[in-house]
Design an enzyme around this catalytic site. Structure first.
Site, PDB file in Angstrom:
ATOM      1  N   SER A 215       0.844  -1.198   0.000  1.00 16.85           N
ATOM      2  CA  SER A 215       0.000   0.000   0.000  1.00 16.85           C
ATOM      3  C   SER A 215       0.875   1.242   0.000  1.00 16.85           C
ATOM      4  O   SER A 215       1.987   1.242   0.549  1.00 16.85           O
ATOM      5  CB  SER A 215      -0.899   0.020   1.241  1.00 16.85           C
TER       6      SER A 215
ATOM      7  N   TYR B 227      -2.507  -0.567  10.030  1.00 15.29           N
ATOM      8  CA  TYR B 227      -2.484  -0.867   8.597  1.00 15.29           C
ATOM      9  C   TYR B 227      -1.131  -0.503   7.985  1.00 15.29           C
ATOM     10  O   TYR B 227      -0.523  -1.308   7.262  1.00 15.29           O
ATOM     11  CB  TYR B 227      -3.604  -0.091   7.902  1.00 15.29           C
TER      12      TYR B 227
END
Length: 259
Positions: A146, A164
């Protein structure tokens, strides 16, 4: 006529989180390039149309129910995929999750869930899949990392990306580690780092005008990415076109990281 470097005919691909969303989109793209695919997921309620599309291409499409956070389930998943497809030469580690909470609201269970699904599972899936790739004489691993592994988004609602971002930063590090370990095994290991992609899971962000404006305003292209825009990078990293590329993090982010 497609370029032969991107031809995946005869390749055997396992895609985690393949029952819907980005995973199913990537699986369909790999099948369009010629690969047979095994879709692994814990929920196949949305897979029917995608499976029909893949099979209409003349490709094999097998479904494997699995919990990728469980090592025994991972071993069974990879074994079933290799048996169904006649081997394994491509792995797409797509399964992942996030929690949207303020920093002080994140629980230990939240942390464990995100890290287990996004990072721990990737290690054990990749290690097991590598055994099958070595039997085949090589392979390709494409990890879904990501942009948030490298750039922190200041969410205007105060939601943290701590768990995350930590997990996806680990994905980049694991990608490099596997790439070095397997460089002489003819197994290339790379990752894709997308920006915010328009999926059912990101709909709450798009529907919140404050968050949507913050994301689009920060992105030079001024919009969320589309699931189909990840297919090209994935096919590239899964094909012979990337044979000298390993340990790389490919930014697919609408210019965010460059700005």
């Amino acid at each position: 006529m497609s370029h032969p470097l991107f031809d995946l005919s005869g390749q055997k691909a396992l895609i985690t989180g393949g029952g819907r969303g980005i995973g199913l989109t990537l699986a369909t793209g790999l099948a369009q390039a010629g690969a047979d695919v095994a879709l692994a997921d814990i929920d196949f309620s949305q897979v029917e149309e995608g499976q029909r599309e893949i099979e209409a291409l003349g490709r094999k499409c097998t479904l494997i129910e699995a919990d990728v956070t469980d090592v025994a389930s991972v071993d069974r998943m990879v074994s079933e995929a290799a048996a169904a497809l006649g081997g394994l030469t491509i792995l797409v580690n797509n399964a992942g999750t996030n929690v949207r909470r303020k920093l002080e609201e994140v629980t230990e269970a939240d942390w464990d869930r995100v890290l287990d699904l996004n990072l721990k599972s990737l290690f054990f899936i990749t290690r097991r899949a590598g055994e099958e790739m070595k039997k085949a004489g090589g392979g390709k691993v494409v990890n879904m990392a990501s942009l948030m592994a490298l750039s922190v988004f200041r969410n205007p609602r105060g939601q943290t990306y701590g768990p995350y971002s930590s997990s996806k930063g680990g994905v980049i590090s694991l990608t490099r580690s596997f790439a070095v370990d397997w460089a002489k095994e003819n197994i290339q290991v790379n990752c894709i780092c997308p920006n915010f992609i328009d999926t059912p899971l990101t709909q709450p962000l798009k529907e919140d005008p404050v968050i949507n404006d913050a994301i689009c305003g920060r992105t030079p292209m001024g919009r969320f990415g589309r699931m189909g825009e990840l297919v090209g990078p994935c096919v590239f990293l899964a094909s012979a076109a990337s044979n000298l590329v390993t340990g790389a993090s490919l930014m697919v982010d609408g210019g965010w990281y460059s700005s």
